[in-house]
Design a protein around this motif. Structure first.
Motif, PDB file in Angstrom:
ATOM      1  N   ALA A   1      -0.305  -7.153   5.323  1.00  0.00           N
ATOM      2  CA  ALA A   1      -1.050  -5.895   4.974  1.00  0.00           C
ATOM      3  C   ALA A   1      -2.484  -6.709   3.245  1.00  0.00           C
ATOM      4  CB  ALA A   1      -1.166  -5.014   4.398  1.00  0.00           C
ATOM      5  N   PRO A   2      -3.778  -5.928   3.839  1.00  0.00           N
ATOM      6  CA  PRO A   2      -5.031  -6.814   2.749  1.00  0.00           C
ATOM      7  C   PRO A   2      -4.486  -6.671   1.797  1.00  0.00           C
ATOM      8  CG  PRO A   2      -5.682  -5.357   4.395  1.00  0.00           C
ATOM      9  CD  PRO A   2      -4.730  -5.849   4.963  1.00  0.00           C
ATOM     10  N   ASP A   3      -4.619  -6.968   0.212  1.00  0.00           N
ATOM     11  CA  ASP A   3      -4.795  -7.247  -1.276  1.00  0.00           C
ATOM     12  C   ASP A   3      -5.696  -5.457  -1.257  1.00  0.00           C
ATOM     13  OD1 ASP A   3      -2.886  -8.588  -1.843  1.00  0.00           O
ATOM     14  OD2 ASP A   3      -4.130 -10.115  -2.539  1.00  0.00           O
ATOM     15  N   ALA A   4      -5.235  -4.602  -2.395  1.00  0.00           N
ATOM     16  CA  ALA A   4      -6.129  -3.846  -2.515  1.00  0.00           C
ATOM     17  C   ALA A   4      -7.639  -3.720  -2.530  1.00  0.00           C
ATOM     18  CB  ALA A   4      -5.679  -2.237  -3.947  1.00  0.00           C
ATOM     19  N   ASP A   5      -7.673  -4.857  -3.534  1.00  0.00           N
ATOM     20  CA  ASP A   5      -9.064  -5.416  -3.839  1.00  0.00           C
ATOM     21  C   ASP A   5      -9.763  -7.241  -2.266  1.00  0.00           C
ATOM     22  OD1 ASP A   5      -7.436  -8.581  -3.610  1.00  0.00           O
ATOM     23  OD2 ASP A   5      -7.962  -8.615  -6.053  1.00  0.00           O
ATOM     24  N   ALA A   6      -9.037  -6.517  -1.733  1.00  0.00           N
ATOM     25  CA  ALA A   6      -9.721  -7.373  -0.509  1.00  0.00           C
ATOM     26  C   ALA A   6     -11.042  -6.714  -0.391  1.00  0.00           C
ATOM     27  CB  ALA A   6      -8.974  -7.584   0.417  1.00  0.00           C
ATOM     28  N   SER A   7     -12.163  -7.708   0.877  1.00  0.00           N
ATOM     29  CA  SER A   7     -13.049  -7.833   1.551  1.00  0.00           C
ATOM     30  C   SER A   7     -13.003  -7.399   2.432  1.00  0.00           C
ATOM     31  CB  SER A   7     -14.736  -8.514   1.033  1.00  0.00           C
ATOM     32  OG  SER A   7     -14.332  -9.198   2.378  1.00  0.00           O
ATOM     33  N   GLY A   8     -13.673  -6.255   3.641  1.00  0.00           N
ATOM     34  CA  GLY A   8     -13.845  -6.046   4.802  1.00  0.00           C
ATOM     35  C   GLY A   8     -13.547  -4.595   5.073  1.00  0.00           C
TER      36      GLY A   8
END
Length: 250
Positions: A233-240
């Motif tokens: 899963a993406p990190d909490a600060d990922a865009s998108g």
């Protein structure tokens, strides 16, 4: 099949707005207004809402200056903006080409015709038009048969010959047709969207992708494991992508 075709013409469950996080609010708003042709419906300090008409938000952008693009994670493969007919698809394609857009590809999916590009942050976008449901190919058991074939660009652009096509933005009947997601495990994602959400599987590609819908549409949600089983899963600060709406008829 008749029931499925009838359902697609009536008010039904559909995809609503897609919500993206961005560190580049000004560039994203410019891309979706001047480029794609959406209208800026409202903007606050950290949020912008865009749509093809004032009554139907299609995209929410939330600004987070710390957001960063992260590759190789689950999330958005593409969001699919659906125009109402083939003429509008040709008109939108011509506008974006004249604006210098970089296209990722074009395709005839037998149920639809589409082209692909990315926004300023690298989020995938499909812009497409549907064929009529009675034109959708099916096998001997009545199951839907989507595919990816070359799109005849010259034939598509031919829709514009001798027709006024002045660009005043994307057509107001444009909506969000579907979303296509990278997932970690196909089986778990299928169970979620079928057993919990209640969508129906319309087609499956080997063990790597599936297409799900409500009301007999070819798909409202697609899922794939093309980044590999167990993609993180993406990190909490990922865009998108942060969320998308499935809108109920009542």
């Amino acid at each position: 099949t008749k029931n499925a075709m009838k359902k697609t013409t009536s008010p039904s469950t559909h995809v609503g707005a897609v919500h993206l996080i961005t560190a580049n609010m000004a560039q994203q708003v410019l891309f979706y207004t001047s480029g794609i042709g959406l209208k800026l419906l409202r903007q606050e300090e950290k949020t912008a809402v865009l749509g093809a008409n004032p009554d139907q938000p299609l995209l929410t952008l939330t600004w987070n200056p710390a957001a960063r693009r992260q590759r190789g994670t689950t999330g958005l493969y593409h969001m699919a903006i659906r125009v109402p007919d083939r003429f509008e698809l040709a008109r939108t394609l011509a506008h974006l080409a004249q604006a210098g857009a970089e296209f990722e590809g074009v395709a005839d999916h037998l149920v639809s015709e589409s082209f692909y590009l990315k926004d300023f942050d690298g989020n995938g976008i499909e812009i497409y038009r549907d064929r009529l449901p009675d034109e959708w190919p099916r096998d001997s058991l009545g199951q839907l048969k989507m595919d990816t074939k070359p799109l005849d660009i010259d034939n598509l652009i031919g829709e514009l010959v001798d027709k006024p096509s002045n660009w005043e933005g994307i057509h107001p009947k444009t909506d969000m047709g579907h979303v296509h997601l990278y997932v970690s495990t196909l089986g778990d994602a299928l169970r979620f969207y079928i057993e919990i959400i209640g969508l129906e599987q319309m087609q499956k590609l080997d063990t790597t992708a599936a297409f799900l819908s409500a009301n007999g549409y070819h798909h409202h949600v697609a899922i794939n494991t093309w980044l590999g089983e167990g993609a993180p899963a993406p990190d909490a600060d990922a865009s998108g992508l942060r969320w998308f709406e499935l809108v109920q008829p009542d």
